[in-house]
Design a protein around this motif. Structure first.
Motif, PDB file in Angstrom:
ATOM      1  N   LEU A  71      -5.503  -8.934   7.729  1.00 26.57           N
ATOM      2  CA  LEU A  71      -5.113 -10.083   6.227  1.00 26.57           C
ATOM      3  C   LEU A  71      -4.253  -8.833   6.544  1.00 26.57           C
ATOM      4  O   LEU A  71      -2.735  -9.513   5.894  1.00 26.57           O
ATOM      5  CB  LEU A  71      -6.476  -9.041   4.947  1.00 26.57           C
ATOM      6  CG  LEU A  71      -7.690  -9.528   5.393  1.00 26.57           C
ATOM      7  CD1 LEU A  71      -8.360  -8.856   3.886  1.00 26.57           C
ATOM      8  CD2 LEU A  71      -7.702 -11.292   4.832  1.00 26.57           C
ATOM      9  N   PHE A  72      -3.689  -7.743   6.926  1.00 31.61           N
ATOM     10  CA  PHE A  72      -2.134  -7.048   6.737  1.00 31.61           C
ATOM     11  C   PHE A  72      -1.299  -7.941   7.614  1.00 31.61           C
ATOM     12  O   PHE A  72      -0.963  -7.903   7.195  1.00 31.61           O
ATOM     13  CB  PHE A  72      -2.483  -5.721   6.997  1.00 31.61           C
ATOM     14  CG  PHE A  72      -1.486  -4.353   6.534  1.00 31.61           C
ATOM     15  CD1 PHE A  72      -0.387  -5.418   6.355  1.00 31.61           C
ATOM     16  CD2 PHE A  72      -1.528  -3.741   7.036  1.00 31.61           C
ATOM     17  CE1 PHE A  72       1.050  -4.587   6.404  1.00 31.61           C
ATOM     18  CE2 PHE A  72      -0.467  -2.425   6.652  1.00 31.61           C
ATOM     19  CZ  PHE A  72       0.836  -3.246   6.762  1.00 31.61           C
ATOM     20  N   ALA A  73      -2.162  -8.553   9.033  1.00 30.92           N
ATOM     21  CA  ALA A  73      -1.650  -8.828   9.888  1.00 30.92           C
ATOM     22  C   ALA A  73      -1.084 -10.281   9.719  1.00 30.92           C
ATOM     23  O   ALA A  73       0.037 -10.706  10.321  1.00 30.92           O
ATOM     24  CB  ALA A  73      -2.159  -8.378  11.145  1.00 30.92           C
ATOM     25  N   ALA A  74      -1.834 -11.092   9.035  1.00 29.79           N
ATOM     26  CA  ALA A  74      -2.159 -12.021   8.997  1.00 29.79           C
ATOM     27  C   ALA A  74      -0.186 -12.515   7.924  1.00 29.79           C
ATOM     28  O   ALA A  74       0.154 -13.027   8.072  1.00 29.79           O
ATOM     29  CB  ALA A  74      -2.779 -12.710   8.373  1.00 29.79           C
ATOM     30  N   GLY A  75      -0.694 -11.162   6.846  1.00 30.30           N
ATOM     31  CA  GLY A  75       0.673 -11.557   5.613  1.00 30.30           C
ATOM     32  C   GLY A  75       1.684 -11.116   6.980  1.00 30.30           C
ATOM     33  O   GLY A  75       2.690 -11.756   6.367  1.00 30.30           O
ATOM     34  N   ALA A  76       1.884  -9.875   7.258  1.00 29.20           N
ATOM     35  CA  ALA A  76       3.232  -9.326   7.914  1.00 29.20           C
ATOM     36  C   ALA A  76       3.603 -10.892   9.075  1.00 29.20           C
ATOM     37  O   ALA A  76       4.957 -11.274   9.237  1.00 29.20           O
ATOM     38  CB  ALA A  76       2.358  -7.846   8.560  1.00 29.20           C
ATOM     39  N   ALA A  94      -0.066 -11.343  -0.665  1.00 31.75           N
ATOM     40  CA  ALA A  94      -1.280 -11.171  -1.492  1.00 31.75           C
ATOM     41  C   ALA A  94      -2.566 -10.783  -0.300  1.00 31.75           C
ATOM     42  O   ALA A  94      -3.178  -9.754  -0.291  1.00 31.75           O
ATOM     43  CB  ALA A  94      -1.992 -12.547  -1.666  1.00 31.75           C
ATOM     44  N   LEU A  95      -2.377 -11.319   0.995  1.00 31.82           N
ATOM     45  CA  LEU A  95      -2.617 -10.738   1.728  1.00 31.82           C
ATOM     46  C   LEU A  95      -2.430  -9.712   2.715  1.00 31.82           C
ATOM     47  O   LEU A  95      -3.112  -9.164   2.859  1.00 31.82           O
ATOM     48  CB  LEU A  95      -2.385 -11.384   3.346  1.00 31.82           C
ATOM     49  CG  LEU A  95      -2.503 -13.411   3.503  1.00 31.82           C
ATOM     50  CD1 LEU A  95      -2.574 -13.919   4.356  1.00 31.82           C
ATOM     51  CD2 LEU A  95      -4.652 -13.096   3.565  1.00 31.82           C
ATOM     52  N   TRP A  96      -0.968  -9.074   2.347  1.00 26.21           N
ATOM     53  CA  TRP A  96      -0.625  -7.954   2.154  1.00 26.21           C
ATOM     54  C   TRP A  96      -1.381  -6.915   1.575  1.00 26.21           C
ATOM     55  O   TRP A  96      -2.228  -5.625   2.016  1.00 26.21           O
ATOM     56  CB  TRP A  96       0.506  -7.716   2.382  1.00 26.21           C
ATOM     57  CG  TRP A  96       0.984  -6.238   2.665  1.00 26.21           C
ATOM     58  CD1 TRP A  96       0.527  -5.063   3.469  1.00 26.21           C
ATOM     59  CD2 TRP A  96       2.723  -5.470   2.350  1.00 26.21           C
ATOM     60  NE1 TRP A  96       1.747  -3.750   3.124  1.00 26.21           N
ATOM     61  CE2 TRP A  96       2.712  -4.948   2.336  1.00 26.21           C
ATOM     62  CE3 TRP A  96       3.119  -6.990   1.041  1.00 26.21           C
ATOM     63  CZ2 TRP A  96       3.579  -4.035   1.794  1.00 26.21           C
ATOM     64  CZ3 TRP A  96       4.465  -6.139   0.772  1.00 26.21           C
ATOM     65  CH2 TRP A  96       4.809  -4.785   1.589  1.00 26.21           C
ATOM     66  N   GLY A  97      -1.690  -7.103   0.330  1.00 30.00           N
ATOM     67  CA  GLY A  97      -2.312  -6.071  -0.290  1.00 30.00           C
ATOM     68  C   GLY A  97      -3.539  -6.268  -0.610  1.00 30.00           C
ATOM     69  O   GLY A  97      -4.650  -5.105  -0.400  1.00 30.00           O
TER      70      GLY A  97
END
Length: 185
Positions: A71-76, A94-97
Motif C-alpha cells: 500500500l505504501f509503495a502504491a501511494g509512492a 490515503a494509500l501511504w497512510g
C-alpha cells in the motif's frame, strides 16, 4: 532479529524522506497550499490502519506487513507517476497512510517475537533505529532535493520499499506465516 531491525530502519527512512519534504514535493505540482489537507488524509488513513492492524496482528502479522508495504509503495507509485492531479495526490496519501500507519505496531510485535528473551533490548534497539532513520531521512531527502529535485522522493521511496519487501518475504522468523486458529488460542 536483525532482519526486523533492518526493516525498521528502511521503512522509517522511506517514510521520512517523503513526509519531511511533502510540502516541497507538492509545490512541484502547485499544491503547496494543500499540504495540510494531504497530511490530514494521510493521518486519517493511518488511524484506520492502526485499528485494522490491532484487530488482526496476532494472526496475520506477515500478511499485514506485506500488505502495508504494498500500500505504501502504491501511494509512492502514484506520486511518482501521476501526481499532477490533486485527486491522485489525495489517493496516494490515503494509500501511504494505510500502508505506513500500522507499521510501528507491526514492527514492535515482530521484533518482540523474534527477540524472545532479549525483547527488552530489542525494543531499545528499535527506538534507536527509528530515531536514526528519522534523522537519516531528513538528510537523505535534503541530498535528493539538492541533487535530483523533489520528483526523486517517491522514486527513492520505491527503491527502499523494494528492500523492505524483500526482507519481509525472506525473513520467516521475524515475520512468521499466519497462525492457525488452534494455535492462536
Amino acid at each position: 532479529m536483525t532482519p526486523v531491525l533492518l526493516v525498521v530502519l528502511t521503512v522509517v527512512l522511506a517514510h521520512t524522506i517523503l513526509y519531511t519534504y511533502i510540502a516541497t514535493f507538492l509545490d512541484k505540482f502547485g499544491m503547496v497550499g494543500s499540504t495540510a489537507r494531504v497530511l490530514f488524509v494521510f493521518g486519517t488513513a493511518s488511524v484506520a490502519a492502526i485499528s485494522l492492524v490491532g484487530f488482526h496482528i496476532h494472526r496475520h502479522l506477515r500478511r499485514l506487513m506485506i500488505t502495508g508495504t504494498f500500500l505504501f509503495a502504491a501511494g509512492a507509485t502514484l506520486l511518482a507517476t501521476l501526481a499532477g492531479s490533486p485527486g491522485i495526490v489525495y489517493a496516494a496519501a490515503a494509500l501511504w497512510g494505510l500502508g505506513f500507519g500500522g507499521m510501528a505496531t507491526l514492527l514492535q510485535t515482530a521484533l518482540g517475537q523474534a527477540a524472545g528473551a532479549a525483547a527488552d533490548t530489542a525494543q531499545a534497539m528499535l527506538v534507536t533505529l527509528w530515531n536514526t532513520a528519522l534523522a537519516l531521512g531528513g538528510v537523505a531527502g535534503g541530498l535528493l532535493l539538492d541533487g535530483l529535485g523533489a520528483g526523486s522522493f517517491p522514486w527513492s521511496v520505491l527503491a527502499i520499499l523494494a528492500l523492505v519487501l524483500l526482507t519481509v518475504v525472506v525473513d520467516r522468523h521475524g515475520f512468521p506465516a499466519p497462525r492457525s486458529r488452534t494455535s492462536a488460542r
